[in-house]
Design a protein around this motif. Structure first.
Motif: not given
Length: 526
Positions: A114-139
Motif C-alpha cells: 500500500e505504501f508504493i501506490y501514493p508515489h506511483v499515483l503522484k507520478s502519473c498526474l499528467d494524464e487522467t488515463h494513467g491515474v485510472k490505470s493505476v486505480h485498476n491495478h489497486i483494485m
C-alpha cells in the motif's frame, strides 16, 4: 575498511554492516563495504542490499548508484522497490518511477504494498488515463480499502491534468475511515478547482483539523478572491487554544489577503505575530510582507523590509517593482529594476518583472522607456509577450495619444486581444476625443462579452459624444430589452481591523442611517 571489531565473525553480519554505514560518508567507503560483502558471500542478502540502497539515496544522494545495486538483485523485495520508487518520486523523476513500477507488476515476483501506490499515483498526474490505470491495478491487488491508498486516489483524481471531481468525491464518500489528511485532500481539490463554497462546507464538517487543513481553507479563500473570509478563518485559527498555530504558509496566505483588501493595521499585527511567535522569516514571508505593505500604500516600510532582505530572490525584486509601479513611483521602480540587473547571481527578469516595469512606465507617462523595456524583454531576454504585456503597452501608447502605433501593436499580437487591451485603447480614445476609434474599441468589447451592460452604456455614451442620437436610442432600447444592469461601484475601508464594504446606492449596511445623517452634516458645511 572494516575495523577489527567490525570484522569480528562472532557479531551478526547485519549489525556489522549497520555499524560501518553509520560511520561512512563517501562512495569509496560504500565500494569497500561491497567488496567485503562479495568476498564473504553476503552481497545479495535482501536486508543488507536494502540498507546499502538507502545509504546511497539518503546519505550520498546518488540515485544512479543505488539503482546499480538494486539491479544486481535477481528478485528485489517490496522494500527495495519502495525505496527506489520513493527516491525517484522525491526527485520528480516520474518516468523512472512509472517504468520501475511497470517492471515490478510485470515480473509478478514481487507484489506491491500500500505504501508504493501514493508515489506511483503522484507520478502519473499528467494524464487522467494513467491515474485510472493505476486505480485498476489497486483494485485488482486488493488495496482499494486501505486509507492511505484511498486518500492518494482522491488527491490524484483532483490534481490530474483533467480533474474528475465526481470520481474523487465518490471515492471520498466511500471511505470507511476518513482521517484529517483525506478531508484536507478533498477540500483542497474543491478550492483549487474554484468550488470554494463546497470547500468551506467540507471544512466546517471536519471532525478534527490540523495546521494543513486550516492553511488549505485560508489559501483556498485567498486564491478565489474571498479575502474577507480568509481573514475570518485566520482569526478563528489564532483564537483557538490548541497546538495548531499558524506557520509560514498561513502567514504568507493571510498577508496576501491583507494586501488585496488594503488592511494595513491587520498586516502590521501579523508582522508582529511572526516575530512574537518565532516564525522564521523565510524568503516567502519577506516577499509577502513587501507585497502587503506595498499594496497597502506603506512604501516606506515595504522598502525597509526589502532592503533588510539579505538574499533577494526574483520574487522579492518583482514585489518591490510592482508595488512602486502600483503607486505611481515610476522612476523609483525603474531604479530598482536597474539595481536588479546589476545584482548578479542567478536573478534574471521574467515576464512578471516586465509587467511591473511596463506598468511603471504607463503610470509615469514614460513612453520612450516603455518602448525600450518592451524591446529589451522581447529581444534581449527572449521573453514571449503575454496578453498582460500587450495590455500595458497599449495603455501606455493610448494615454500618450499614439493610436497608430497602438493599432500596429494590436495587429502584430500572436493572440486575440482581450477586454483589457480594447479597454485600454478605449480610455485613450476618450481622452483624445478619437470617437471613431472609440466606437471600434467598444464594439470589440461587446463582441467579447455581449452580456456586459457596462459596454453597452459606453457605446451609447460614445454615440452621444458625436451626436448620433438615433444610435444612442437603439443601444439603450437593446439594453432595456436585455434587462441589463450596470455593476455598481464598490469601495471599502478598514476600521479596527474590520473591512466595511459599500456599493453605489446601497442601503443594506447596518449603519446606513448613521452614515447618511453624517453625510447631511458634512454637506451642510460645504
Amino acid at each position: 575498511m572494516l575495523s577489527s571489531d567490525q570484522q569480528n565473525p562472532n557479531r551478526p553480519i547485519n549489525e556489522r554492516i549497520l555499524s560501518v554505514l553509520q560511520k561512512s560518508n563517501h562512495i569509496n567507503h560504500l565500494k569497500q563495504l561491497q567488496s567485503f560483502l562479495i568476498t564473504t558471500g553476503n552481497s545479495r542478502i535482501q536486508f543488507i542490499t536494502f540498507k546499502l540502497v538507502r545509504f546511497c539515496i539518503i546519505t550520498l544522494s546518488n540515485i544512479d548508484y543505488a539503482r546499480l545495486i538494486f539491479n544486481d538483485l535477481h528478485s528485489p523485495n517490496v522494500y527495495l522497490y519502495t525505496a527506489m520508487i520513493t527516491a525517484y518520486t522525491s526527485q520528480s523523476d516520474h518516468k523512472s518511477t512509472l517504468l520501475l513500477y511497470r517492471d515490478m507488476v510485470r515480473s509478478e515476483r514481487t507484489r506491491p504494498s500500500e505504501f508504493i501506490y501514493p508515489h506511483v499515483l503522484k507520478s502519473c498526474l499528467d494524464e487522467t488515463h494513467g491515474v485510472k490505470s493505476v486505480h485498476n491495478h489497486i483494485m485488482k491487488s486488493g488495496f482499494g480499502g486501505y486509507s492511505i491508498v484511498q486518500t492518494s486516489l482522491v488527491d490524484a483524481y483532483l490534481k490530474t491534468g483533467s480533474p474528475d471531481l465526481v470520481v474523487a468525491r465518490s471515492l471520498f464518500d466511500e471511505m470507511t475511515e476518513r482521517n484529517v489528511v483525506s478531508w484536507t485532500a478533498m477540500m483542497s481539490g474543491y478550492a483549487r478547482l474554484g468550488q470554494i463554497g463546497n470547500a468551506i462546507s467540507l471544512f466546517e464538517e471536519m471532525p478534527e483539523r490540523d495546521v494543513p487543513s486550516w492553511n488549505s481553507v485560508i489559501a483556498g479563500c485567498t486564491q478565489n478572491g474571498l479575502f474577507t473570509e480568509a481573514i475570518s478563518f485566520f482569526k478563528q485559527m489564532v483564537s483557538l487554544d490548541s497546538d495548531y498555530k499558524p506557520n509560514q504558509i498561513t502567514v504568507v496566505c493571510i498577508l496576501s489577503a491583507c494586501g488585496n483588501l488594503g488592511m494595513l493595521q491587520l498586516g502590521r499585527w501579523i508582522h508582529g505575530y511572526i516575530y512574537r511567535n518565532c516564525i522564521t522569516p523565510s524568503p516567502f514571508i519577506l516577499n509577502a510582507l513587501v507585497d502587503m505593505y506595498g499594496k497597502c500604500g506603506s512604501l516606506r516600510i515595504a522598502r525597509r523590509v526589502f532592503d533588510h532582505t539579505s538574499t533577494k530572490s526574483l520574487t522579492t525584486w518583482n514585489s518591490m517593482i510592482n508595488c512602486l509601479a502600483l503607486h505611481g513611483q515610476s522612476e523609483t521602480a525603474i531604479t530598482v529594476f536597474e539595481e536588479m540587473i546589476n545584482y548578479g547571481g542567478s536573478v534574471k527578469p521574467d515576464e512578471v518583472t516586465f509587467i511591473g516595469l511596463l506598468n511603471a512606465c504607463t503610470h509615469g507617462g514614460l513612453v520612450e522607456e516603455g518602448r525600450k523595456y518592451f524591446k529589451l524583454m522581447t529581444e534581449d531576454y527572449r521573453i514571449e509577450p503575454q496578453i498582460q504585456h500587450y495590455g500595458c503597452i497599449i495603455d501606455l501608447l493610448g494615454r500618450a495619444g499614439q493610436f497608430e502605433e497602438a493599432m500596429e501593436v494590436i495587429k502584430e499580437m500572436r493572440m486575440a486581444p482581450d477586454e483589457v487591451v480594447w479597454g485600454s485603447l478605449l480610455n485613450g480614445c476618450k481622452v483624445y476625443r478619437r470617437m471613431d476609434l472609440a466606437e471600434f474599441a467598444v464594439k470589440k468589447l461587446i463582441e467579447i462579452n455581449p452580456d456586459h451592460a457596462g459596454y453597452g452604456v459606453m457605446l451609447a455614451n460614445v454615440y452621444g459624444d458625436v451626436g448620433k442620437w438615433d444610435e444612442v436610442g437603439k443601444v439603450r432600447k437593446k439594453l432595456k430589452e436585455m434587462g441589463a444592469t450596470k455593476t455598481p461601484g464598490c469601495s471599502w475601508i478598514e476600521i479596527d481591523s474590520q473591512v466595511q464594504q459599500f456599493y453605489s446606492a446601497d442601503k443594506t449596511h447596518h449603519k446606513t442611517e448613521e452614515i447618511y445623517k453624517m453625510l447631511e452634516v458634512i454637506a451642510g458645511f460645504s
